[in-house]
Design a protein around this motif. Structure first.
Motif, mmCIF file in Angstrom:
data_model
loop_
_atom_site.group_PDB
_atom_site.id
_atom_site.type_symbol
_atom_site.label_atom_id
_atom_site.label_comp_id
_atom_site.label_asym_id
_atom_site.label_seq_id
_atom_site.Cartn_x
_atom_site.Cartn_y
_atom_site.Cartn_z
ATOM 1 N N GLY A 76 -2.633 -22.022 38.045
ATOM 2 C CA GLY A 76 -3.073 -20.326 38.033
ATOM 3 C C GLY A 76 -2.054 -19.780 37.145
ATOM 4 O O GLY A 76 -2.625 -19.382 37.032
ATOM 5 N N ALA A 77 -0.950 -20.091 36.965
ATOM 6 C CA ALA A 77 0.208 -19.893 36.378
ATOM 7 C C ALA A 77 -0.327 -20.106 35.094
ATOM 8 O O ALA A 77 -0.468 -18.707 34.181
ATOM 9 C CB ALA A 77 1.724 -20.525 36.616
ATOM 10 N N GLY A 78 -1.387 -20.729 34.732
ATOM 11 C CA GLY A 78 -1.448 -20.925 33.079
ATOM 12 C C GLY A 78 -2.389 -20.114 32.843
ATOM 13 O O GLY A 78 -2.610 -19.720 31.556
ATOM 14 N N VAL A 79 -3.521 -19.160 33.556
ATOM 15 C CA VAL A 79 -4.362 -18.529 33.234
ATOM 16 C C VAL A 79 -3.662 -17.403 32.843
ATOM 17 O O VAL A 79 -4.109 -16.940 31.709
ATOM 18 C CB VAL A 79 -4.978 -17.903 34.609
ATOM 19 N N THR A 80 -2.609 -16.405 33.637
ATOM 20 C CA THR A 80 -1.940 -15.652 32.186
ATOM 21 C C THR A 80 -2.197 -15.930 30.911
ATOM 22 O O THR A 80 -1.952 -15.464 29.694
ATOM 23 C CB THR A 80 -0.483 -14.935 32.345
ATOM 24 N N GLU A 81 -1.261 -16.905 30.629
ATOM 25 C CA GLU A 81 -1.269 -17.829 29.067
ATOM 26 C C GLU A 81 -2.251 -17.557 28.449
ATOM 27 O O GLU A 81 -2.801 -17.657 27.221
ATOM 28 C CB GLU A 81 -0.114 -19.266 29.278
ATOM 29 N N PHE A 82 -3.416 -18.533 29.446
ATOM 30 C CA PHE A 82 -4.216 -18.252 28.241
ATOM 31 C C PHE A 82 -5.112 -17.154 28.302
ATOM 32 O O PHE A 82 -5.889 -17.151 26.625
ATOM 33 C CB PHE A 82 -5.932 -18.629 29.247
ATOM 34 N N LEU A 83 -5.186 -15.911 29.029
ATOM 35 C CA LEU A 83 -5.137 -14.598 28.784
ATOM 36 C C LEU A 83 -4.726 -14.187 27.594
ATOM 37 O O LEU A 83 -5.519 -13.632 26.671
ATOM 38 C CB LEU A 83 -5.437 -13.804 29.685
ATOM 39 N N ARG A 84 -3.245 -14.441 27.176
ATOM 40 C CA ARG A 84 -2.349 -13.804 26.311
ATOM 41 C C ARG A 84 -3.314 -14.584 24.595
ATOM 42 O O ARG A 84 -3.153 -14.170 23.685
ATOM 43 C CB ARG A 84 -1.180 -14.725 26.086
ATOM 44 N N ARG A 85 -3.657 -16.248 24.980
ATOM 45 C CA ARG A 85 -4.205 -16.548 23.793
ATOM 46 C C ARG A 85 -5.629 -15.863 23.932
ATOM 47 O O ARG A 85 -5.653 -15.501 22.415
ATOM 48 C CB ARG A 85 -4.422 -18.226 24.307
ATOM 49 N N ALA A 86 -6.619 -16.247 24.431
ATOM 50 C CA ALA A 86 -7.053 -15.085 24.025
ATOM 51 C C ALA A 86 -7.329 -13.763 23.514
ATOM 52 O O ALA A 86 -8.378 -13.679 22.933
ATOM 53 C CB ALA A 86 -8.231 -15.010 25.610
ATOM 54 N N ALA A 87 -6.300 -12.938 24.126
ATOM 55 C CA ALA A 87 -6.269 -11.877 23.407
ATOM 56 C C ALA A 87 -6.161 -11.802 21.859
ATOM 57 O O ALA A 87 -6.242 -11.001 21.397
ATOM 58 C CB ALA A 87 -5.218 -10.616 24.560
ATOM 59 N N ALA A 88 -4.816 -12.066 21.819
ATOM 60 C CA ALA A 88 -4.394 -13.224 20.275
ATOM 61 C C ALA A 88 -5.443 -13.258 19.302
ATOM 62 O O ALA A 88 -5.605 -12.321 18.549
ATOM 63 C CB ALA A 88 -3.069 -13.840 20.403
#
Length: 260
Positions: A76-88
């Motif tokens: 669950g905590a990794g979803v935010t990191e995934f979103l950062r990568r997608a946004a980048a």
């Protein structure tokens, strides 16, 4: 560049980047994001490439993030990191120096729509559909959807899509201003090829400057944007392509641009 989740091929003067997870409706995974980023770098470094096309393998362009896989791999905590990568990645698409075209068929949802929003031009089949979809599951369009969508179709229309999670047709998205051209399903590849062929005959340096001015100007007051535009023109006026364009105009012939 080879990658299981992404196909990269040169067609004429265009680099085609195809999302290649048809069994998962081309849902975005960490590996797919990395593959697209690598493909964009390859395209940017190839002087023969004048434009980039995003397409999807199988019956759908992109169903958004592969949340099941992301949750399984990152938690669950990794979803935010995934979103950062997608946004980048989507920022990388938006800032890419060559014109970027989305060739949309089937459906495009959530993160898939955010990818499309980062592209410069959008061609879609008549049966294609567009949806944000995040609100359906209480999620947030954090990879550019809540910011880029109102800039492309206006705040009122964007709020309707974001608040309702409803799906819009390609014709409706054309009327809203996101889609540049709607074509019959069997005409998509040919229509995109015609567009990339036309772009391929123009100055890549000039188009890169124009794209930069358009994108930068959206975030600046009018006077600042006009000053930036003039400085960009002055810089471009020292290039070989600018001089070639003037000579070709005077000689009444087609210019031959080299990107310098």
């Amino acid at each position: 560049m080879t990658h299981d989740d992404v196909r990269y091929e040169i067609r004429g003067s265009a680099a085609w980047i195809t999302l290649n997870r048809p069994e998962r409706r081309n849902a975005l995974s960490v590996e797919l994001l990395d593959g697209v980023a690598a493909a964009l770098r390859d395209a940017a470094g190839d002087r023969a490439v004048r434009s980039v096309v995003f397409a999807g393998a199988g019956p759908m362009f992109c169903a958004g993030a592969d949340l099941k896989r992301v949750l399984g791999e990152l938690g669950g905590a990794g979803v935010t990191e995934f979103l950062r990568r997608a946004a980048a990645l989507f920022d990388q698409v938006a800032r890419h120096p060559q014109p970027v075209i989305a060739a949309v068929h089937g459906g495009v949802i959530a993160g898939g729509l955010e990818l499309v929003l980062a592209c410069d031009l959008v061609l879609a089949t008549r049966t294609a559909t567009f949806a944000d979809g995040h609100a359906r599951y209480g999620l947030f369009p954090a990879a550019g959807g809540a910011t880029r969508l109102p800039r492309r179709i206006g705040a009122n229309r964007a709020k309707q899509l974001l608040f309702t999670a409803e799906s819009w047709s390609a014709d409706r998205m054309y009327e809203a201003g996101l889609v540049n051209e709607v074509v019959d399903d069997d005409r998509l590849v040919a229509a995109v090829q015609e567009l990339t062929d036309r772009i391929g005959r123009l100055s890549p340096l000039g188009l890169a400057r124009i794209k930069d001015v358009v994108e930068t100007g959206l975030d600046r007051p009018l006077d600042d944007a006009l000053g930036y535009e003039l400085r960009a023109c002055e810089e471009y006026a020292t290039s070989r392509d600018f001089a070639e364009g003037l000579r070709a105009f005077a000689d009444r012939r087609e210019p031959e641009f080299v990107g310098e």
